[in-house]
Design an enzyme around this catalytic site. Structure first.
Site, PDB file in Angstrom:
ATOM      1  N   HIS A  26       0.833  -1.203   0.000  1.00  0.00           N
ATOM      2  CA  HIS A  26       0.000   0.000   0.000  1.00  0.00           C
ATOM      3  C   HIS A  26       0.870   1.256   0.000  1.00  0.00           C
ATOM      4  O   HIS A  26       2.050   1.219   0.347  1.00  0.00           O
ATOM      5  CB  HIS A  26      -0.920   0.016   1.223  1.00  0.00           C
ATOM      6  CG  HIS A  26      -0.174   0.072   2.530  1.00  0.00           C
ATOM      7  ND1 HIS A  26       0.465  -1.018   3.079  1.00  0.00           N
ATOM      8  CD2 HIS A  26       0.047   1.096   3.395  1.00  0.00           C
ATOM      9  CE1 HIS A  26       1.037  -0.674   4.216  1.00  0.00           C
ATOM     10  NE2 HIS A  26       0.821   0.613   4.431  1.00  0.00           N
ATOM     11  N   ASP A  77       0.597   4.843   1.866  1.00  0.00           N
ATOM     12  CA  ASP A  77      -0.188   5.310   3.019  1.00  0.00           C
ATOM     13  C   ASP A  77      -1.275   6.296   2.621  1.00  0.00           C
ATOM     14  O   ASP A  77      -1.023   7.277   1.909  1.00  0.00           O
ATOM     15  CB  ASP A  77       0.717   5.973   4.064  1.00  0.00           C
ATOM     16  CG  ASP A  77       1.472   4.942   4.894  1.00  0.00           C
ATOM     17  OD1 ASP A  77       1.016   3.789   4.977  1.00  0.00           O
ATOM     18  OD2 ASP A  77       2.525   5.305   5.455  1.00  0.00           O
ATOM     19  N   HIS A 129       4.618   0.157   0.292  1.00  0.00           N
ATOM     20  CA  HIS A 129       5.320  -0.677   1.261  1.00  0.00           C
ATOM     21  C   HIS A 129       4.396  -1.733   1.840  1.00  0.00           C
ATOM     22  O   HIS A 129       3.170  -1.659   1.675  1.00  0.00           O
ATOM     23  CB  HIS A 129       5.942   0.179   2.369  1.00  0.00           C
ATOM     24  CG  HIS A 129       4.965   1.021   3.133  1.00  0.00           C
ATOM     25  ND1 HIS A 129       4.467   2.215   2.649  1.00  0.00           N
ATOM     26  CD2 HIS A 129       4.377   0.843   4.339  1.00  0.00           C
ATOM     27  CE1 HIS A 129       3.625   2.735   3.529  1.00  0.00           C
ATOM     28  NE2 HIS A 129       3.542   1.916   4.562  1.00  0.00           N
ATOM     29  N   ARG A 167       4.080   5.856  14.523  1.00  0.00           N
ATOM     30  CA  ARG A 167       4.170   6.480  13.180  1.00  0.00           C
ATOM     31  C   ARG A 167       3.588   7.889  13.166  1.00  0.00           C
ATOM     32  O   ARG A 167       2.466   8.105  13.632  1.00  0.00           O
ATOM     33  CB  ARG A 167       3.412   5.616  12.163  1.00  0.00           C
ATOM     34  CG  ARG A 167       3.636   6.072  10.729  1.00  0.00           C
ATOM     35  CD  ARG A 167       2.889   5.230   9.724  1.00  0.00           C
ATOM     36  NE  ARG A 167       1.550   5.753   9.488  1.00  0.00           N
ATOM     37  CZ  ARG A 167       0.601   5.105   8.815  1.00  0.00           C
ATOM     38  NH1 ARG A 167       0.836   3.897   8.344  1.00  0.00           N
ATOM     39  NH2 ARG A 167      -0.578   5.643   8.644  1.00  0.00           N
TER      40      ARG A 167
END
Ligand code: SIN
Length: 305
Positions: free
Chosen positions: A107, A109, A257, A273
């Site tokens: 995906h 983000d 990623h 994150r």
């Protein structure tokens, strides 16, 4: 003079950055070196950092506006710092965390929102003894290595990105899943996009695309499978084996990623994150194309929250 050292870790992406202590405010010189390296290597690894949430937020903010996390279920955010999404397989509030299996298919983000993230800064707080690696793929190279006929086919193509395509989402707490779907109606993005800083084009495909617009399901699925396989070919990929304290920062505007589930799930894996808000709103909502801009969607979410 800057003491920063940048050492490539992979051909397609990845470089290690040493000689900088991210707990301290970055000098302008260090900031520019990191920024330049980020654009060049896409994924930067800063080993042996030990940041408080405040320090991680401060560092991330130097590279853009922090995402306010409107697209996320509130239970997945750090209780004292909403700028931090907590990716954890530990129990939260006596139940399975809403992020316990996050990131398990390829995906980019927030491509399930109208404004995919500019980038992200991920800090490894706890890790299993082996496994739990993350892989990134360079989507500039993915586009540039397509043959001219395929490139012609996708040049003006659009794709429907759908939060329900997150792998394993249905195994999460039903309240978290409902919240994620309510906040993120399906959204349409171009398949070829231009990086706002480098001006280079890249391929925006991943495993959270439901279909391409104007194609039959069969055509869509075959083309998507081919493009996804190509985009994640080993020669475009950097695989990161985490060490405690690593900070990894990636450019989300030209990469995708995946977080691998290749570890003993009884062992904790905890990552903090920060996401950087995308500079450009490249998407439009699928269901209510007439008036559904981000603002009206957020107002609707707020009204029923
Ligand atoms: C993510 O997909 O943003 C998280 C990656 C990871 O947990 O390794």
């Amino acid at each position: 003079m800057s003491a920063i050292n940048i050492t490539p870790l992979g051909f397609a992406a990845g470089a290690q950055v040493t000689g900088v202590d991210l707990r301290k405010p970055l000098s302008n010189e260090d900031h520019s070196r990191i920024h330049e390296a980020w654009l060049e290597h896409i994924v930067l690894v800063f080993p042996e950092q030990d940041l408080t949430p405040e320090q991680q937020i401060e560092f991330s903010r130097r590279f853009g506006v922090l995402d306010a996390h409107e697209s996320q279920a509130p239970s997945t955010l750090h209780p004292d710092h909403r700028e931090i999404l907590v990716l954890t397989n530990k129990m939260v509030g006596g139940k399975k965390s809403g992020t316990y299996n996050s990131g398990r298919n390829w995906h980019t983000d927030l491509s399930y929102t109208s404004r995919p993230a500019k980038g992200a800064v991920l800090h490894c707080k706890e890790k299993p003894p082996v496994g739990g690696d993350t892989m990134w793929s360079n989507l500039y190279l993915a586009l540039e290595t397509l043959t001219p006929p395929i490139r012609g086919l996708i040049e003006n193509l659009e794709a429907l990105h759908d939060v329900s395509m997150i792998r394993g989402i249905e195994q999460r707490d039903p309240a978290d899943v409902a919240e994620m779907k309510r906040r993120n109606p399906p959204v349409i993005h171009p398949v070829v996009r231009t990086h706002p800083e480098t001006g280079r084009k890249s391929l925006l495909v991943n495993q959270r695309i439901r279909r391409f617009l104007g194609m039959s399901d069969e055509e869509s699925q075959s083309l998507l499978a081919m493009l996804n396989a190509h985009a994640t070919s080993p020669e475009f990929v950097y695989r990161h084996r985490w060490s405690l304290g690593d900070v990894v920062m990636w450019d989300n505007r030209c990469s995708c990623h995946v977080a691998l589930g290749d570890f003993d799930q009884t062992k904790p894996r905890v990552m903090f994150r920060c996401s950087l808000e995308g500079e450009i709103e490249t998407g439009r909502f699928a269901d209510n194309a007439a008036g559904a801009d981000r603002e009206s969607m957020l107002q609707a979410v707020a009204a029923v929250s």
